[in-house]
Design a protein around this motif. Sequence first.
Motif, PDB file in Angstrom:
ATOM      1  N   ASP A 298     -49.065  20.261 -56.419  1.00  0.00           N
ATOM      2  CA  ASP A 298     -48.544  21.525 -56.956  1.00  0.00           C
ATOM      3  C   ASP A 298     -49.408  22.036 -58.106  1.00  0.00           C
ATOM      4  O   ASP A 298     -49.683  23.225 -58.200  1.00  0.00           O
ATOM      5  CB  ASP A 298     -47.093  21.347 -57.427  1.00  0.00           C
ATOM      6  CG  ASP A 298     -46.144  21.203 -56.234  1.00  0.00           C
ATOM      7  OD1 ASP A 298     -46.540  21.626 -55.124  1.00  0.00           O
ATOM      8  OD2 ASP A 298     -45.043  20.657 -56.419  1.00  0.00           O
ATOM      9  N   GLU A 299     -49.840  21.112 -58.958  1.00  0.00           N
ATOM     10  CA  GLU A 299     -50.714  21.525 -60.072  1.00  0.00           C
ATOM     11  C   GLU A 299     -52.014  22.122 -59.543  1.00  0.00           C
ATOM     12  O   GLU A 299     -52.466  23.161 -60.022  1.00  0.00           O
ATOM     13  CB  GLU A 299     -51.022  20.324 -60.981  1.00  0.00           C
ATOM     14  CG  GLU A 299     -49.872  19.928 -61.877  1.00  0.00           C
ATOM     15  CD  GLU A 299     -50.072  18.545 -62.515  1.00  0.00           C
ATOM     16  OE1 GLU A 299     -49.163  18.116 -63.227  1.00  0.00           O
ATOM     17  OE2 GLU A 299     -51.129  17.908 -62.284  1.00  0.00           O
ATOM     18  N   LEU A 300     -52.603  21.442 -58.554  1.00  0.00           N
ATOM     19  CA  LEU A 300     -53.887  21.928 -58.047  1.00  0.00           C
ATOM     20  C   LEU A 300     -53.728  23.269 -57.337  1.00  0.00           C
ATOM     21  O   LEU A 300     -54.620  24.117 -57.377  1.00  0.00           O
ATOM     22  CB  LEU A 300     -54.532  20.905 -57.111  1.00  0.00           C
ATOM     23  CG  LEU A 300     -54.932  19.574 -57.740  1.00  0.00           C
ATOM     24  CD1 LEU A 300     -55.792  18.762 -56.781  1.00  0.00           C
ATOM     25  CD2 LEU A 300     -55.695  19.783 -59.046  1.00  0.00           C
ATOM     26  N   LEU A 301     -52.584  23.469 -56.681  1.00  0.00           N
ATOM     27  CA  LEU A 301     -52.377  24.740 -55.990  1.00  0.00           C
ATOM     28  C   LEU A 301     -51.988  25.840 -56.976  1.00  0.00           C
ATOM     29  O   LEU A 301     -52.385  26.994 -56.825  1.00  0.00           O
ATOM     30  CB  LEU A 301     -51.284  24.586 -54.925  1.00  0.00           C
ATOM     31  CG  LEU A 301     -51.654  23.683 -53.736  1.00  0.00           C
ATOM     32  CD1 LEU A 301     -50.466  23.490 -52.812  1.00  0.00           C
ATOM     33  CD2 LEU A 301     -52.840  24.254 -52.967  1.00  0.00           C
ATOM     34  N   ARG A 302     -51.226  25.475 -58.004  1.00  0.00           N
ATOM     35  CA  ARG A 302     -50.709  26.464 -58.946  1.00  0.00           C
ATOM     36  C   ARG A 302     -51.782  26.881 -59.952  1.00  0.00           C
ATOM     37  O   ARG A 302     -52.123  28.047 -60.069  1.00  0.00           O
ATOM     38  CB  ARG A 302     -49.498  25.866 -59.678  1.00  0.00           C
ATOM     39  CG  ARG A 302     -48.633  26.892 -60.383  1.00  0.00           C
ATOM     40  CD  ARG A 302     -47.390  26.226 -60.947  1.00  0.00           C
ATOM     41  NE  ARG A 302     -47.727  25.078 -61.790  1.00  0.00           N
ATOM     42  CZ  ARG A 302     -47.155  23.878 -61.676  1.00  0.00           C
ATOM     43  NH1 ARG A 302     -46.244  23.653 -60.760  1.00  0.00           N
ATOM     44  NH2 ARG A 302     -47.502  22.900 -62.480  1.00  0.00           N
ATOM     45  N   GLU A 303     -52.317  25.886 -60.677  1.00  0.00           N
ATOM     46  CA  GLU A 303     -53.341  26.211 -61.675  1.00  0.00           C
ATOM     47  C   GLU A 303     -54.697  26.123 -60.984  1.00  0.00           C
ATOM     48  O   GLU A 303     -55.475  25.227 -61.261  1.00  0.00           O
ATOM     49  CB  GLU A 303     -53.295  25.203 -62.826  1.00  0.00           C
ATOM     50  CG  GLU A 303     -51.946  25.071 -63.472  1.00  0.00           C
ATOM     51  CD  GLU A 303     -51.756  23.678 -64.091  1.00  0.00           C
ATOM     52  OE1 GLU A 303     -52.766  23.002 -64.359  1.00  0.00           O
ATOM     53  OE2 GLU A 303     -50.602  23.289 -64.293  1.00  0.00           O
ATOM     54  N   ALA A 304     -54.955  27.049 -60.103  1.00  0.00           N
ATOM     55  CA  ALA A 304     -56.190  26.987 -59.320  1.00  0.00           C
ATOM     56  C   ALA A 304     -57.397  26.873 -60.252  1.00  0.00           C
ATOM     57  O   ALA A 304     -57.514  27.612 -61.212  1.00  0.00           O
ATOM     58  CB  ALA A 304     -56.302  28.214 -58.448  1.00  0.00           C
ATOM     59  N   HIS A 305     -58.264  25.903 -59.963  1.00  0.00           N
ATOM     60  CA  HIS A 305     -59.473  25.708 -60.766  1.00  0.00           C
ATOM     61  C   HIS A 305     -60.563  26.598 -60.185  1.00  0.00           C
ATOM     62  O   HIS A 305     -61.028  26.339 -59.076  1.00  0.00           O
ATOM     63  CB  HIS A 305     -59.906  24.237 -60.717  1.00  0.00           C
ATOM     64  CG  HIS A 305     -58.899  23.302 -61.307  1.00  0.00           C
ATOM     65  ND1 HIS A 305     -59.018  22.783 -62.570  1.00  0.00           N
ATOM     66  CD2 HIS A 305     -57.712  22.829 -60.821  1.00  0.00           C
ATOM     67  CE1 HIS A 305     -57.977  22.006 -62.836  1.00  0.00           C
ATOM     68  NE2 HIS A 305     -57.177  22.024 -61.789  1.00  0.00           N
ATOM     69  N   PRO A 306     -60.962  27.640 -60.917  1.00  0.00           N
ATOM     70  CA  PRO A 306     -61.894  28.607 -60.332  1.00  0.00           C
ATOM     71  C   PRO A 306     -63.204  27.969 -59.884  1.00  0.00           C
ATOM     72  O   PRO A 306     -63.782  28.374 -58.880  1.00  0.00           O
ATOM     73  CB  PRO A 306     -62.124  29.621 -61.460  1.00  0.00           C
ATOM     74  CG  PRO A 306     -61.537  29.038 -62.691  1.00  0.00           C
ATOM     75  CD  PRO A 306     -60.561  27.996 -62.285  1.00  0.00           C
ATOM     76  N   GLU A 307     -63.680  26.921 -60.603  1.00  0.00           N
ATOM     77  CA  GLU A 307     -64.955  26.309 -60.229  1.00  0.00           C
ATOM     78  C   GLU A 307     -64.854  25.645 -58.852  1.00  0.00           C
ATOM     79  O   GLU A 307     -65.864  25.432 -58.177  1.00  0.00           O
ATOM     80  CB  GLU A 307     -65.422  25.311 -61.294  1.00  0.00           C
ATOM     81  CG  GLU A 307     -64.703  23.965 -61.312  1.00  0.00           C
ATOM     82  CD  GLU A 307     -63.410  23.973 -62.126  1.00  0.00           C
ATOM     83  OE1 GLU A 307     -62.869  25.068 -62.390  1.00  0.00           O
ATOM     84  OE2 GLU A 307     -62.937  22.862 -62.476  1.00  0.00           O
ATOM     85  N   GLY A 308     -63.620  25.333 -58.421  1.00  0.00           N
ATOM     86  CA  GLY A 308     -63.445  24.639 -57.157  1.00  0.00           C
ATOM     87  C   GLY A 308     -63.527  25.543 -55.934  1.00  0.00           C
ATOM     88  O   GLY A 308     -63.604  25.058 -54.818  1.00  0.00           O
ATOM     89  N   ARG A 309     -63.500  26.858 -56.156  1.00  0.00           N
ATOM     90  CA  ARG A 309     -63.482  27.760 -55.003  1.00  0.00           C
ATOM     91  C   ARG A 309     -64.804  27.758 -54.249  1.00  0.00           C
ATOM     92  O   ARG A 309     -64.841  27.948 -53.039  1.00  0.00           O
ATOM     93  CB  ARG A 309     -63.158  29.193 -55.467  1.00  0.00           C
ATOM     94  CG  ARG A 309     -61.734  29.320 -55.952  1.00  0.00           C
ATOM     95  CD  ARG A 309     -61.471  30.698 -56.533  1.00  0.00           C
ATOM     96  NE  ARG A 309     -60.174  30.718 -57.208  1.00  0.00           N
ATOM     97  CZ  ARG A 309     -59.017  30.964 -56.603  1.00  0.00           C
ATOM     98  NH1 ARG A 309     -58.995  31.228 -55.311  1.00  0.00           N
ATOM     99  NH2 ARG A 309     -57.894  30.959 -57.277  1.00  0.00           N
TER     100      ARG A 309
END
Length: 401
Positions: A298-309
């Motif tokens: 949920d954290e990874l989906l909610r607080e999307a890490h922009p560098e990960g896109r």
Amino acid sequence: MRIIHTSDWHLGRQFGPVSLRADQEAFADWFVELCRDQRAELVVIAGDLYDRAIAPVESIELFRDTVRRLLRDGTTVAAITGNHDGADRVAPHGDLLDLSGFYLRGGYDAVGGVIRIDASDGPLDLVLLPFLDPQAAPDGFGEPATATSGPDAGAEHVDAEELVDRRRRRTHHSVLDTAAQAAAAKLTAPRSVAVAHAFVSGGAVSESERQLVVGGTGEVASSIFDPFGYTALGHLHRPQTVGRADVRYSGTPLAYSFSEDHEKSVVVVDMDPAGTTEVSTIRVDVGRQVCTLTGTIDELLREAHPEGRDRFVRAILTDRDTVLDARSRLATIYPHVVEVRLQPAGRDPLAATAPPTDVADLQPIDAARRFWEASEGSPPDQDIDDILIAATSAAITGTAS
Ligand SMILES: [Mn+2]
């Protein structure tokens, strides 16, 4: 003269399940352009040209096309095979290619030789030292502690047992040292460059390389390269110097594992006619970077890490409960997620496997409680403890069914 040093292209490599073909083609274009802009006179590629001994045809074509473009721009190119390359397949026509200004060496064939390069500002001696497998060395080559070891040895008579024993004494250091010193004795130009593929002591490995090193490559001492003005190394994937500033790993042009979250670069060496060098690096700005994201799903989906896109993503999920469809859910935000690992919060897989020091004095129930705490992150509650007590006492009295 200006020299550009790169290594470990690993053409044909995959990143997990993902083909890197497009990234490797983009690097090749970028590299040819860079060498042109920099007016490089000599390009050296220090091994692991391909990712495997029998490389895919498309990788062989990409390599050939890249070298051809460099030659067409008037650049001299030198390359050696690494431990990933099949030397017998990559370099059998090396002597013919010399005629085109492309110096390619692999295996023991031409080892110990010196290639004279006539650069715009004077001569340079080039020494190509491909990855040498000690077990594949010709008899008499690189055997320490014998008076006759060396590339020209072998004339004396020795029995079979002695040959086996000598073979056993050969190491990566001894064969590379033999090759390097044979070449060093032939240096005549005021300056020299060596190109080698080896694990030099003191080099920093990353997670991904340790396996490779344990599997096949022993360490060599950096003093092997003392006779040369600059040594262009391949094998370690992180850019770094070893021993002195002129003995250097360029690192890979692209990230090939999650431990390689550092900047990728190629090395530019400006060498004056006497051999004094000035060394700098240029960042490779093509290819996908890597990152590791840790948290609950949920954290990874909610607080999307922009560098990960944009990057290859390794997701470490800390959920204590089962997560369904983790990869496809993460892929909606991180399209290049290639690895999902479950590491529930509070559990430390390393602590669970670390051997206790007082194991001889440990009662079975204490061992069970410790194991539970190490793997679950908290001591057993009363219900669990009852089960552990029953299990360990049953094991001792032999009443377990
Ligand atoms: Mn490599």
